[in-house]
Write a protein that holds these residues in place. Structure first.
Motif, short mmCIF file in Angstrom:
data_model
loop_
_atom_site.label_atom_id
_atom_site.label_comp_id
_atom_site.label_asym_id
_atom_site.label_seq_id
_atom_site.Cartn_x
_atom_site.Cartn_y
_atom_site.Cartn_z
N PHE A 10 44.50 39.58 -1.78
CA PHE A 10 45.35 38.70 -1.30
C PHE A 10 44.47 37.11 -0.87
O PHE A 10 44.54 36.20 -1.08
N VAL A 11 43.32 37.65 -0.18
CA VAL A 11 42.33 36.36 0.25
C VAL A 11 42.03 35.73 -0.88
O VAL A 11 41.87 34.69 -1.21
N LEU A 12 41.57 36.60 -1.86
CA LEU A 12 40.80 36.12 -3.12
C LEU A 12 42.07 35.17 -3.94
O LEU A 12 41.77 34.04 -4.28
N ALA A 13 43.18 35.72 -3.91
CA ALA A 13 44.40 35.09 -4.72
C ALA A 13 44.50 33.84 -3.83
O ALA A 13 45.11 32.64 -4.62
N ALA A 14 44.80 33.66 -2.57
CA ALA A 14 44.91 32.48 -1.76
C ALA A 14 43.93 31.33 -2.14
O ALA A 14 44.18 30.31 -2.23
N LEU A 15 42.59 32.00 -2.19
CA LEU A 15 41.41 30.91 -2.36
C LEU A 15 41.59 30.37 -3.98
O LEU A 15 41.55 29.06 -3.92
N ALA A 16 41.91 31.05 -4.73
CA ALA A 16 42.26 30.68 -6.16
C ALA A 16 43.59 29.59 -6.39
O ALA A 16 43.38 28.56 -6.70
N GLU A 17 44.64 30.23 -5.57
CA GLU A 17 45.74 29.37 -5.90
C GLU A 17 45.89 28.08 -4.99
O GLU A 17 45.86 26.76 -5.44
N ILE A 18 45.55 28.26 -3.64
CA ILE A 18 45.38 27.22 -2.78
C ILE A 18 44.33 25.96 -3.28
O ILE A 18 44.68 24.72 -3.18
N GLY A 68 53.73 34.93 2.29
CA GLY A 68 53.19 34.93 3.73
C GLY A 68 51.62 34.33 3.76
O GLY A 68 51.29 33.78 4.81
N ILE A 69 50.99 34.99 2.70
CA ILE A 69 49.48 34.83 3.06
C ILE A 69 49.29 33.22 2.43
O ILE A 69 48.45 32.56 3.11
N SER A 74 47.39 28.34 3.48
CA SER A 74 47.47 26.73 3.28
C SER A 74 47.00 25.85 4.15
O SER A 74 46.55 24.88 4.43
N LEU A 75 47.62 26.53 5.47
CA LEU A 75 47.41 25.76 6.89
C LEU A 75 45.87 25.82 7.27
O LEU A 75 45.32 24.94 7.69
N ALA A 76 45.18 26.95 7.06
CA ALA A 76 43.87 27.14 7.26
C ALA A 76 42.86 26.24 6.46
O ALA A 76 42.05 25.74 6.88
N TRP A 77 43.51 26.35 5.06
CA TRP A 77 42.94 25.28 4.14
C TRP A 77 42.68 24.03 4.79
O TRP A 77 41.73 23.09 4.56
N GLY A 78 43.84 23.60 5.03
CA GLY A 78 44.19 22.17 5.72
C GLY A 78 43.04 21.86 6.86
O GLY A 78 42.68 20.63 6.83
N MET A 79 43.07 22.75 7.73
CA MET A 79 42.30 22.72 8.99
C MET A 79 40.68 22.57 8.24
O MET A 79 40.22 21.61 8.75
N VAL A 80 40.30 23.29 7.52
CA VAL A 80 38.92 23.28 7.26
C VAL A 80 38.54 22.18 6.35
O VAL A 80 37.54 21.52 6.58
N PHE A 84 43.57 19.03 9.11
CA PHE A 84 44.79 19.07 9.61
C PHE A 84 44.60 19.78 10.88
O PHE A 84 43.82 20.97 11.18
N ARG A 85 45.69 19.42 11.89
CA ARG A 85 45.70 20.25 13.19
C ARG A 85 46.99 20.56 13.32
O ARG A 85 48.08 19.98 13.67
N PRO A 86 47.21 22.00 13.12
CA PRO A 86 48.52 22.65 13.14
C PRO A 86 49.10 22.58 14.51
O PRO A 86 48.23 22.71 15.43
N ASP A 87 50.12 22.44 14.69
CA ASP A 87 50.71 22.35 15.91
C ASP A 87 51.46 23.97 16.34
O ASP A 87 51.23 24.53 15.59
#
Length: 111
Positions: A10-18, A68-69, A74-80, A84-87
């Motif tokens: 799931f983490v690898l898929a998220a890195l590839a897609e996001i 869900g992943i 996506s929020l984590a990617w935006g932060m890094v 992006f600062r999530p509320d």
């Protein structure tokens, strides 16, 4: 070990897609050009293959849980990468999504 493998996929898929979507965004919206767009298309294609490696054979379950992943990732990617600062509502929503992932993927089922 199956749960750990599933989480890593799931983490690898998220890195590839996001990452792929972000590269295309950079290529188009930030005017970085076709090389960025092409790299994004390749990364998105890789995501499609990674998803097929999940140990569960049910396409609908895998993609539903991956949603869900994707939300949390996506929020984590935006932060890094974008500062992006999530509320608190972003964090709450992502947490709910990750709980959904756990219920969908890792709840005990009868055979």
């Amino acid at each position: 070990m199956t749960v750990l493998r599933s989480i890593l996929l799931f983490v690898l898929a998220a890195l590839a897609e996001i990452g792929g979507a972000w590269l295309i965004w950079q290529g188009v919206r930030e005017h970085r050009g076709w090389v960025w767009i092409g790299a994004g298309v390749i990364a998105l294609g890789a995501y499609g293959f990674v998803a097929t490696l999940q140990p569960d054979a049910n396409f609908g379950r895998i993609l539903a849980a991956y949603g869900g992943i994707f939300v949390a990732g996506s929020l984590a990617w935006g932060m890094v990468l974008d500062g992006f600062r999530p509320d608190r509502w972003d964090v709450l929503g992502a947490s709910i999504c990750l709980i959904g992932v756990a219920v969908i993927m890792y709840s005990p089922r009868s055979a």
